[in-house]
Design an enzyme around this catalytic site. Structure first.
Site, PDB file in Angstrom:
ATOM      1  N   LYS A   1       0.856  -1.203   0.000  1.00  0.00           N
ATOM      2  CA  LYS A   1       0.000   0.000   0.000  1.00  0.00           C
ATOM      3  C   LYS A   1       0.886   1.245   0.000  1.00  0.00           C
ATOM      4  O   LYS A   1       1.951   1.260   0.650  1.00  0.00           O
ATOM      5  CB  LYS A   1      -0.870  -0.035   1.252  1.00  0.00           C
ATOM      6  CG  LYS A   1      -1.911   1.068   1.362  1.00  0.00           C
ATOM      7  CD  LYS A   1      -2.789   0.812   2.589  1.00  0.00           C
ATOM      8  CE  LYS A   1      -3.854   1.896   2.730  1.00  0.00           C
ATOM      9  NZ  LYS A   1      -4.670   1.697   3.940  1.00  0.00           N
TER      10      LYS A   1
ATOM     11  N   SER B   1      -9.547   1.615   3.469  1.00  0.00           N
ATOM     12  CA  SER B   1      -8.809   2.384   2.502  1.00  0.00           C
ATOM     13  C   SER B   1      -7.756   1.607   1.716  1.00  0.00           C
ATOM     14  O   SER B   1      -7.126   2.156   0.809  1.00  0.00           O
ATOM     15  CB  SER B   1      -8.100   3.543   3.218  1.00  0.00           C
ATOM     16  OG  SER B   1      -7.229   3.036   4.180  1.00  0.00           O
TER      17      SER B   1
ATOM     18  N   SER C   1      -9.486  -0.611   7.690  1.00  0.00           N
ATOM     19  CA  SER C   1      -8.989  -0.372   6.343  1.00  0.00           C
ATOM     20  C   SER C   1      -8.392  -1.550   5.608  1.00  0.00           C
ATOM     21  O   SER C   1      -8.163  -1.460   4.408  1.00  0.00           O
ATOM     22  CB  SER C   1      -7.945   0.753   6.360  1.00  0.00           C
ATOM     23  OG  SER C   1      -8.598   1.961   6.642  1.00  0.00           O
TER      24      SER C   1
END
Lengths: 109, 526
Positions: free
Chosen positions: B78, B173, B197
């Site tokens: 990420k 996210s 997330s």
């Protein structure tokens, strides 16, 4: 209970982030309203919790030995303005312009 | 070996036996990334370095000396983890062009074990959001939007409408990581989990999402959102793989003083056959308004599954559940206000041209660099931290946090081993529908089932369970005791085996995997 313009301005100053428009201000109002629900909970005699690891005594002190460093070059690489080994900032000790003189949405309030 | 294969039993073996080489694997993943570009899962693809890492891995395999099970395995990270020499943007203008001078500890660990870093995945700006729709590089599309399973179930509203307008979100996210794993472009990905997330997008994308216990995995190099709740998250296609990743990442890091000092022993998951000694807790407060009837039914079915297999299934109560999202809102914004203060344009990241004074330069930089969501949270956080509000909001929230954490302690002390809850309120929403509400509202809705685990620091995992009526994945969540990941994952693995979640049928992947297509088996394979 609306947030006063003084507080809004104070927040902009502290956060160095501006409420771009009325939506921004409303967003804060809603956030406060939402947070107010906390007051329904009885927390008499309850200690605030800083960390879920409080029982495990995580925050230890270590010996004052230098284990890494000397990376000035790498650290300066990402800075846009520098002189020799200094990060360069515009002059400090100059307060932000007053509300009337600033380009802020709050001026209209 | 197929791109669909699980790490442990299939790909690793294939690499060892030379049936596939690390460079082949890397090239196939890179090609698939290119052809699935429309998903917008990746912000940066580190093609050159990945191929180099793959070549080095190949050399090691040739010498018969692979570093470990992760040697040569393509992974994605990420974009809020620092990666040396590779741009790290947090999907924000504030860090566009920022090249990290160092690797986050978790990234370094993966590289040390020979993993091949394919690239950085897309997210909501600074990991604030539950849709992966609010980053500056655009939204991430859920690969299931393009699956045969979804297309079969969607009724086009008109002739002209197609998957272009119909696509669903990944959740967030860590949406990019979830999409990357789900679409087979990598075997595992790192995400982060502060309020759900990692688990939220994992559930929406039909992959396994693990949130480890706070303090187990180093946060050094993970650009922080909420220091007291953030953890690196693991996304994989099966529970066994999650255990492999956990084994290579967990452990004390002197660079992160919030990691516990106890020795961590990596483990292999046993094949649980007897669940009769297990006690599964069903927290009644997780039956929240807004929970879809479909998910409610699946949750119930799962409880029955355990019951019928001999486990003890009991209803439990976590009385402060409904306040946890409010508590999170205050603590999160407060810590965000503090953490985002470092972005001032001086040392790294975007810097405004404004030169009048230091403060006005900071203000202009932050005005230009942050999106509305980030700025909104900073301002709210600062409000709650004002002298006149500190006790009323921040300290109050910290007290409520203790009550929430204690709820869990009480339940686990009463003999319950694992909690079973839904992960999300419904299956993934179409993008056009999702953006009707603002980020804060969405986050408050979507985080409701996941974020109490972050408040209490407990480990939690979402396991893909079944497809919804719309042909989209639904996951269920298991929450375990602190640092009892082995038990948690063992139960999750048993459950995974029972439900036999279907493999996504994507045209793109079929085309790429044509050559050595072993078997179209489920991604779970224990």
């Amino acid at each position: 209970q609306k947030v006063s313009v003084e507080v809004l301005e104070h927040l902009e100053h502290l956060a160095l982030v501006d409420f771009r428009d009325s939506e921004g201000v409303q967003r804060l109002q809603k956030a406060i309203q939402f947070a107010d629900q906390l007051h329904e909970v009885n927390t008499d005699g309850v200690e605030p919790m800083d960390s879920v690891l409080e029982d495990r005594w995580c925050l230890y002190l270590r010996e004052d030995d230098v284990t890494e460093g000397s990376c000035t070059k790498e650290l300066l690489e990402n800075a846009r303005e520098k002189v020799e080994e200094y990060f360069v900032a515009p002059p400090g000790n100059i307060p932000l312009p007053k509300l009337e003189e600033r380009e802020t949405f709050l001026q209209g309030s | 070996a197929a791109l669909k294969d699980g790490l442990r039993s299939q790909v690793s073996a294939a690499l060892k036996e030379g049936r596939v080489t690390p460079t082949e694997l890397c090239q196939r993943c890179l090609a698939l990334i290119k052809s699935t570009k429309f998903l917008n899962a990746y912000i940066t693809v580190a093609e050159e370095t990945a191929l180099k890492q793959a070549e080095e891995s190949e050399e090691r395999y040739k010498r018969g000396q692979p570093v470990g099970i992760l040697d040569g395995i393509p992974i994605a990270v990420k974009d809020n983890f620092n990666t040396a020499g590779i741009e790290t943007t947090c999907a924000s203008n504030m860090l566009k062009g920022y090249i990290s001078p160092y690797n986050a500890t978790v990234v370094q660990k993966l590289l040390d074990q020979g993993a091949v870093l394919l690239g950085k995945t897309n997210l909501d700006e600074f990991a604030m959001g539950s849709g992966s729709t609010d980053g500056v590089f655009g939204p991430v599309r859920n690969p299931w939007s393009y699956s045969k399973q979804y297309k079969e179930k969607s009724v086009p509203k008109s002739h002209s409408e197609d998957s272009e307008s119909n696509w669903v979100i990944t959740g967030g996210s860590s949406g990019g990581s979830a999409a990357a794993v789900s679409s087979f472009t990598c075997f595992a990905a790192l995400g982060s989990d502060t309020g759900g997330s990692t688990r939220n997008p994992a559930a929406h994308c039909g992959v396994v999402g693990l949130k480890p216990t706070y303090g187990l995995i180093s946060r050094h190099g993970l650009i922080p959102l909420v220091n007291s709740m953030d953890v690196p998250g693991i996304l994989t296609r099966c529970v066994d793989d999650a255990a492999v990743l956990l084994g290579s990442l967990a452990g004390h890091d002197p660079k992160d003083s919030t990691t516990i000092q106890d020795d961590f022993k990596p483990f292999e998951l046993p094949n649980l056959t007897d669940v009769s000694k297990l006690s599964i807790g069903i927290p009644k407060e997780y039956h929240v308004p807004g929970l879809s009837s479909e998910i409610l039914a699946l949750w119930s079915k799962a409880a029955d599954l355990f019951k019928n297999a001999g486990a003890k299934v009991v209803e439990v109560s976590l009385p402060h559940t409904r306040y946890s999202i409010v508590c999170y809102h205050v603590l999160c914004t407060a810590e965000v206000a503090s953490n985002m203060a470092r972005f001032d344009g001086l040392e790294y990241g975007h810097r405004s041209d404004m030169k009048d004074s230091t403060e006005s330069m900071y203000a202009a930089t932050r005005r230009e660099g942050f999106n509305d969501v980030v700025r909104g949270r900073i301002l709210s956080g600062n409000y709650f931290l004002l002298k006149q509000n500190y006790e009323k909001y921040f300290v109050k929230a910290q007290k409520v946090r203790r009550l929430i954490a204690n709820d869990f302690v009480k339940v686990f002390r009463s003999g319950v081993d694992i909690l079973l809850t839904p992960t999300t309120l419904s299956d993934a929403a179409p993008y056009t529908e999702f953006i009707q509400e603002d980020n804060r509202t969405r986050s408050a809705q979507d985080d409701i089932l996941t974020q109490a685990a972050n408040m209490a620091g407990l480990p939690a995992i979402t396991v893909p369970t079944a497809l919804s009526e719309r042909g989209l994945p639904v996951g269920l969540q298991f929450i375990g005791r602190s640092f009892q990941e082995k038990q948690l994952l063992t139960v999750a693995k048993w459950f995974e085996k029972q439900v036999q979640f279907p493999v996504i049928q994507l045209e793109e992947v079929k085309r790429h995997d044509n050559s050595v297509f072993q078997h179209q088996k489920s991604a779970s394979f224990s």
